[in-house]
Design a protein around this motif. Structure first.
Motif, PDB file in Angstrom:
ATOM      1  N   LYS A 215       0.829  -1.209   0.000  1.00 44.26           N
ATOM      2  CA  LYS A 215       0.000   0.000   0.000  1.00 44.26           C
ATOM      3  C   LYS A 215       0.860   1.254   0.000  1.00 44.26           C
ATOM      4  N   ARG A 216       1.968   1.233   0.726  1.00 46.81           N
ATOM      5  CA  ARG A 216       2.841   2.414   0.755  1.00 46.81           C
ATOM      6  C   ARG A 216       3.496   2.632  -0.604  1.00 46.81           C
ATOM      7  N   LEU A 218       2.232   1.872  -3.580  1.00 40.16           N
ATOM      8  CA  LEU A 218       1.240   2.458  -4.479  1.00 40.16           C
ATOM      9  C   LEU A 218       1.003   3.929  -4.165  1.00 40.16           C
ATOM     10  N   ALA A 219       0.912   4.255  -2.868  1.00 43.71           N
ATOM     11  CA  ALA A 219       0.615   5.634  -2.480  1.00 43.71           C
ATOM     12  C   ALA A 219       1.789   6.562  -2.759  1.00 43.71           C
ATOM     13  N   ASP A 220       2.983   6.162  -2.352  1.00 41.28           N
ATOM     14  CA  ASP A 220       4.151   7.049  -2.484  1.00 41.28           C
ATOM     15  C   ASP A 220       4.491   7.319  -3.943  1.00 41.28           C
ATOM     16  N   SER A 222       2.282   7.047  -6.497  1.00 38.98           N
ATOM     17  CA  SER A 222       1.043   7.323  -7.265  1.00 38.98           C
ATOM     18  C   SER A 222       0.861   6.295  -8.375  1.00 38.98           C
ATOM     19  N   ARG A 224      -0.749   2.962 -10.344  1.00 37.80           N
ATOM     20  CA  ARG A 224      -2.008   2.256 -10.578  1.00 37.80           C
ATOM     21  C   ARG A 224      -1.701   0.900 -11.191  1.00 37.80           C
TER      22      ARG A 224
END
Length: 309
Positions: A215-216, A218-220, A222, A224
């Motif tokens: 999850k980190r 994907l978030a850090d 950006s 997809r």
């Protein structure tokens, strides 16, 4: 966070449990190693501590395996570099790799990476890894399975689009690859909610970490997801086997010879994995692992340099 009280009796302590030292965090603060005041307290607390200790020990092995995989890819590329690179230039977040572009009737220039073109290790790694995530998935399959054999992990291939790279690396002249998916390994630990990303070629985007919580990551970055993950069953030549079925990649003698030489190098790498790599490389202290990793890189480089001798 550093614990200073014995996990068994509560007195001041400094003896850290070697089994759970240096494990990566999945959630903030969840990899704190425990300390003891003496061996007797450590033995007395083992029944309470062993599940936590083994979980962190598995994480540490995964981190070490990921670092070995990245080192293997970069070492292979450093010896088997196939770009006729003439200049490297970094400006406004873009690393331009200037090359002498060849026609499809000319053989690629294979050999050592031209290290004299940069003294910046991040730029060198970016150049080595540029457009190499597909190669990484094939090349490292055997090594990944050997390192993680007997460990309770599921391993899948995942394609992503990176929305926020730290740097952009591109060949000049060369095709625009900014919209190409980036392939990573998605690794889950059985019987837990832990899911990690191993990104061996992420240094082409300036990413230094090779193991990051899913999850980190994907978030850090950006990122997809492009498609559903698939089982990681690659062999060293899986991509080459597929390329050999594509007419446009086999039109000329030069193209076919380049593929033959790359296949030869990949199989030579496989011999090193089979004969020189032992899972014991994942064990021991942090300092001991660093020495093992340095030796691994040195021996792999010598092995690849001996190709054809």
């Amino acid at each position: 966070m550093v614990l200073t009280q014995c996990a068994n009796c509560g007195t001041d302590a400094t003896m850290r449990c070697a089994g759970c030292m240096d494990a990566p965090e999945y959630q903030p603060g969840d990899s704190v190693g425990v300390v003891y005041c003496n061996r007797d307290c450590q033995k007395g607390h083992w029944s309470d501590h062993k599940a936590y200790c083994r979980a962190l020990g598995q994480r540490r092995k995964l981190l070490r395996a990921a670092n070995i995989l990245k080192a293997a890819l970069l070492t292979y590329r450093e010896v088997e570099y196939d770009v006729d690179l003439t200049k490297m230039e970094f400006q406004d977040g873009v690393l331009c790799l200037y090359q002498n572009q060849r026609s499809i009737t000319a053989r690629s220039k294979r050999g050592l990476f031209p290290a004299h073109l940069t003294t910046n290790i991040e730029h060198k790694e970016a150049a080595l890894a540029n457009n190499q995530c597909t190669t990484a998935m094939a090349l490292l399959g055997r090594l990944t399975r050997k390192l993680l054999e007997g460990v309770d992990w599921t391993i899948e291939v995942l394609d992503l689009h990176i929305g926020k790279p730290r740097i952009i690396t591109k060949l000049v002249p060369g095709p625009d690859s900014s919209d190409c998916p980036h392939t990573v390994l998605k690794v889950g630990r059985l019987f837990t909610n832990e899911i990690w990303i191993i990104d061996t070629a992420g240094c082409q985007y300036g990413f230094r970490e090779v193991l990051v919580p899913f999850k980190r990551y994907l978030a850090d970055k950006s990122s997809r997801i492009s498609n559903e993950p698939t089982t990681y069953d690659a062999t060293e030549t899986k991509d080459l086997d597929y390329f050999s079925t594509l007419p446009f990649m086999n039109r000329t003698r030069a193209q076919r010879e380049d593929t033959r030489l790359e296949r030869q190098a990949r199989l030579h790498f496989a011999v090193f994995v089979d004969t020189q790599v032992n899972k014991d490389i994942l064990n021991g202290s942090a300092a001991g692992f660093k020495d093992k990793l340095d030796r691994f890189v040195h021996e792999l480089k010598l092995h690849m340099l001996n190709l054809g001798n």
